[in-house]
Design an enzyme around this catalytic site. Sequence first.
Site, PDB file in Angstrom:
ATOM      1  N   HIS A 103      -6.573   1.047  -1.591  1.00 29.86           N
ATOM      2  CA  HIS A 103      -6.358  -0.353  -1.956  1.00 29.86           C
ATOM      3  C   HIS A 103      -4.884  -0.527  -2.275  1.00 29.86           C
ATOM      4  O   HIS A 103      -4.226   0.405  -2.735  1.00 29.86           O
ATOM      5  CB  HIS A 103      -7.209  -0.727  -3.169  1.00 29.86           C
ATOM      6  CG  HIS A 103      -8.667  -0.726  -2.883  1.00 29.86           C
ATOM      7  ND1 HIS A 103      -9.294  -1.782  -2.245  1.00 29.86           N
ATOM      8  CD2 HIS A 103      -9.625   0.199  -3.108  1.00 29.86           C
ATOM      9  CE1 HIS A 103     -10.572  -1.501  -2.111  1.00 29.86           C
ATOM     10  NE2 HIS A 103     -10.811  -0.302  -2.620  1.00 29.86           N
ATOM     11  N   LYS A 132      -4.499  -4.422  -9.670  1.00 33.97           N
ATOM     12  CA  LYS A 132      -3.209  -4.177  -9.038  1.00 33.97           C
ATOM     13  C   LYS A 132      -2.093  -4.462 -10.041  1.00 33.97           C
ATOM     14  O   LYS A 132      -2.294  -5.176 -11.005  1.00 33.97           O
ATOM     15  CB  LYS A 132      -3.056  -5.077  -7.814  1.00 33.97           C
ATOM     16  CG  LYS A 132      -4.135  -4.783  -6.771  1.00 33.97           C
ATOM     17  CD  LYS A 132      -4.068  -5.679  -5.588  1.00 33.97           C
ATOM     18  CE  LYS A 132      -5.201  -5.513  -4.625  1.00 33.97           C
ATOM     19  NZ  LYS A 132      -5.877  -4.260  -4.544  1.00 33.97           N
ATOM     20  N   TYR A 183       0.837  -1.199   0.000  1.00 31.86           N
ATOM     21  CA  TYR A 183       0.000   0.000   0.000  1.00 31.86           C
ATOM     22  C   TYR A 183       0.870   1.247   0.000  1.00 31.86           C
ATOM     23  O   TYR A 183       1.959   1.249   0.575  1.00 31.86           O
ATOM     24  CB  TYR A 183      -0.858   0.060   1.274  1.00 31.86           C
ATOM     25  CG  TYR A 183      -1.865  -1.045   1.403  1.00 31.86           C
ATOM     26  CD1 TYR A 183      -3.203  -0.818   1.102  1.00 31.86           C
ATOM     27  CD2 TYR A 183      -1.498  -2.301   1.861  1.00 31.86           C
ATOM     28  CE1 TYR A 183      -4.150  -1.820   1.239  1.00 31.86           C
ATOM     29  CE2 TYR A 183      -2.431  -3.309   1.999  1.00 31.86           C
ATOM     30  CZ  TYR A 183      -3.757  -3.069   1.685  1.00 31.86           C
ATOM     31  OH  TYR A 183      -4.684  -4.062   1.821  1.00 31.86           O
TER      32      TYR A 183
END
Length: 183
Positions: free
Chosen positions: A128, A159, A120
């Site tokens: 997120h 991601k 993070y």
Amino acid sequence: MTTFTGQLVENRIFIHDILESRTLFGSGYFGKPLGISKPKNAEFDAPIVLDLIEGYYLCNRNRLKIFKDSATDVEPKEILRICTKQYVNFEVKYVVFENLRDKGYIVTPGIKFGCDFAVYIHGPGIDHAPFLVKVLKQNDHITSMDIVLAGRLATTVKKQFILAIVDLLDNSIKFVGFDWWRA
């Protein structure tokens, strides 16, 4: 700098004091408050639980003293011994964990994403994790299928998939990021 006190219970470290829990969590999102899945801040009334790698990191920075019971202190080398039993390739993973933490990133276990770490920028509950990190030693082999599988999962959860390749001779790390796009 504040030194915290934690109790080693099997493969976790508990910070029982609520004020210490709040302070440690608030100073870098270390640990997780018990019973609170996604805390937005350090205003909770619960102890926190640390992963062993977090505890070892904090011990190395003289920020955490660990005990087993009221009379038995646990030395950092004992935590290291436990870590090497609990984590596959702990030494390599720790080099990456330490590097990312020292750069200000919040690093959590990535097991639910099939990788070593979820990373993070601001912290869990705040943003997120934009990165999923898989740690490899310099001479480890990875197949193209492994990369495609990891990339597909990372893309599905929005991601970036990153390989962290560690050279243990000098503890250097090469980070290789993969971006996915439609052809």
